[in-house]
Motif scaffolding. Structure first.
Motif, PDB file in Angstrom:
ATOM      1  N   THR A 126       0.672  -1.475   0.129  1.00 44.92           N
ATOM      2  CA  THR A 126       0.356  -0.272   0.178  1.00 44.92           C
ATOM      3  C   THR A 126       0.979   1.516  -0.214  1.00 44.92           C
ATOM      4  O   THR A 126       0.416   2.201  -0.360  1.00 44.92           O
ATOM      5  CB  THR A 126      -0.813   0.377   1.149  1.00 44.92           C
ATOM      6  OG1 THR A 126      -0.253   0.265   2.674  1.00 44.92           O
ATOM      7  CG2 THR A 126      -2.091  -0.985   0.853  1.00 44.92           C
ATOM      8  N   THR A 129       2.084   1.531  -3.461  1.00 47.97           N
ATOM      9  CA  THR A 129       1.107   2.031  -4.288  1.00 47.97           C
ATOM     10  C   THR A 129       0.807   3.446  -4.649  1.00 47.97           C
ATOM     11  O   THR A 129       0.794   4.431  -5.121  1.00 47.97           O
ATOM     12  CB  THR A 129      -0.144   1.395  -4.248  1.00 47.97           C
ATOM     13  OG1 THR A 129      -0.360   1.246  -2.340  1.00 47.97           O
ATOM     14  CG2 THR A 129      -0.601  -0.511  -4.781  1.00 47.97           C
ATOM     15  N   GLY A 132       3.614   5.693  -6.293  1.00 52.97           N
ATOM     16  CA  GLY A 132       3.299   5.332  -7.382  1.00 52.97           C
ATOM     17  C   GLY A 132       1.802   6.440  -7.565  1.00 52.97           C
ATOM     18  O   GLY A 132       2.064   7.473  -8.712  1.00 52.97           O
ATOM     19  N   VAL A 150       3.454   3.638 -12.367  1.00 54.78           N
ATOM     20  CA  VAL A 150       3.260   2.176 -12.760  1.00 54.78           C
ATOM     21  C   VAL A 150       4.597   1.603 -12.232  1.00 54.78           C
ATOM     22  O   VAL A 150       5.081   0.672 -11.315  1.00 54.78           O
ATOM     23  CB  VAL A 150       2.693   1.318 -13.058  1.00 54.78           C
ATOM     24  CG1 VAL A 150       2.688  -0.164 -13.790  1.00 54.78           C
ATOM     25  CG2 VAL A 150       1.290   1.927 -13.448  1.00 54.78           C
ATOM     26  N   THR A 153       5.688   1.988  -8.367  1.00 58.13           N
ATOM     27  CA  THR A 153       5.391   1.498  -7.249  1.00 58.13           C
ATOM     28  C   THR A 153       5.897  -0.149  -7.868  1.00 58.13           C
ATOM     29  O   THR A 153       6.306  -0.914  -6.443  1.00 58.13           O
ATOM     30  CB  THR A 153       4.239   0.703  -8.427  1.00 58.13           C
ATOM     31  OG1 THR A 153       2.938   2.340  -7.503  1.00 58.13           O
ATOM     32  CG2 THR A 153       3.123  -0.393  -7.525  1.00 58.13           C
TER      33      THR A 153
END
Length: 192
Positions: A126, A129, A132, A150, A153
């Protein structure tokens, strides 16, 4: 932050004085909070404010000292970013040489097993993300920005440390521009 400098204190020929709206105990309390805030900025901020952050106002002596401390903090922050990149790179090379590039089945397998390593991996994922999404937000969610998000991430701190290092030089240490992106920070300054 500008509110602290411009709203509570005004320039006087001899020294800075509290605004006339502050009386008695409120005045001394405000002075203590103001001084503590400036010291905290100097001690804990890893960034240098924009070159015109004080908008031409004369800075109090304590803030000038704090600004020197902030400049040193930016250098230390950049050194930290380089060091973390180097440590992660070396560690990753050792792990890849011993175990190969078999990261994803292990990473997601631990999450599927509902164990403590899986809980840590989920928490970490998490965070990745969020990294990202922030990178994509900083570049206005253009298709290239989403692709960069992406990539951020997937790569984690290997990407983030270099990206933040670049951002501190790109923005000359301006925190608003580092967090919001150069265009959003400029628009926010114009709006004020």
């Amino acid at each position: 932050f500008d509110y602290l400098i411009s709203g509570l204190w005004r320039d006087a020929p001899e020294r800075r004085q509290p605004a006339p709206c502050l009386r008695g105990r409120a005045r001394s309390h405000t002075r203590a909070v103001y001084t503590a805030s400036l010291i905290a900025i100097g001690l804990f901020s890893p960034f240098v404010p924009a070159s015109n952050a004080h908008h031409g106002r004369r800075l109090p002596r304590i803030f000038a000292a704090a600004l020197k401390r902030v400049t040193m903090s930016l250098t230390l922050f950049r050194l930290y970013l380089v060091a973390t990149f180097a440590v992660i790179l070396v560690y990753t090379l050792v792990v890849v040489s011993r175990h190969g590039l078999n990261l994803f089945p292990i990473f997601f397998g631990d999450m599927a097993a509902l164990t403590w390593p899986g809980q840590f991996n989920l928490d970490f994922f998490t965070l990745l993300t969020l990294e990202g999404l922030w990178v994509a937000f900083r570049h206005n969610f253009t298709p290239a920005a989403v692709a960069l998000g992406v990539f951020a991430t997937i790569m984690g701190n290997s990407f983030l440390s270099l990206y933040l290092l670049y951002a501190t030089y790109e923005t000359n240490g301006d925190v608003a521009a580092i967090l919001l992106g150069v265009s959003r920070a400029a628009a926010e300054r114009k709006r004020r």
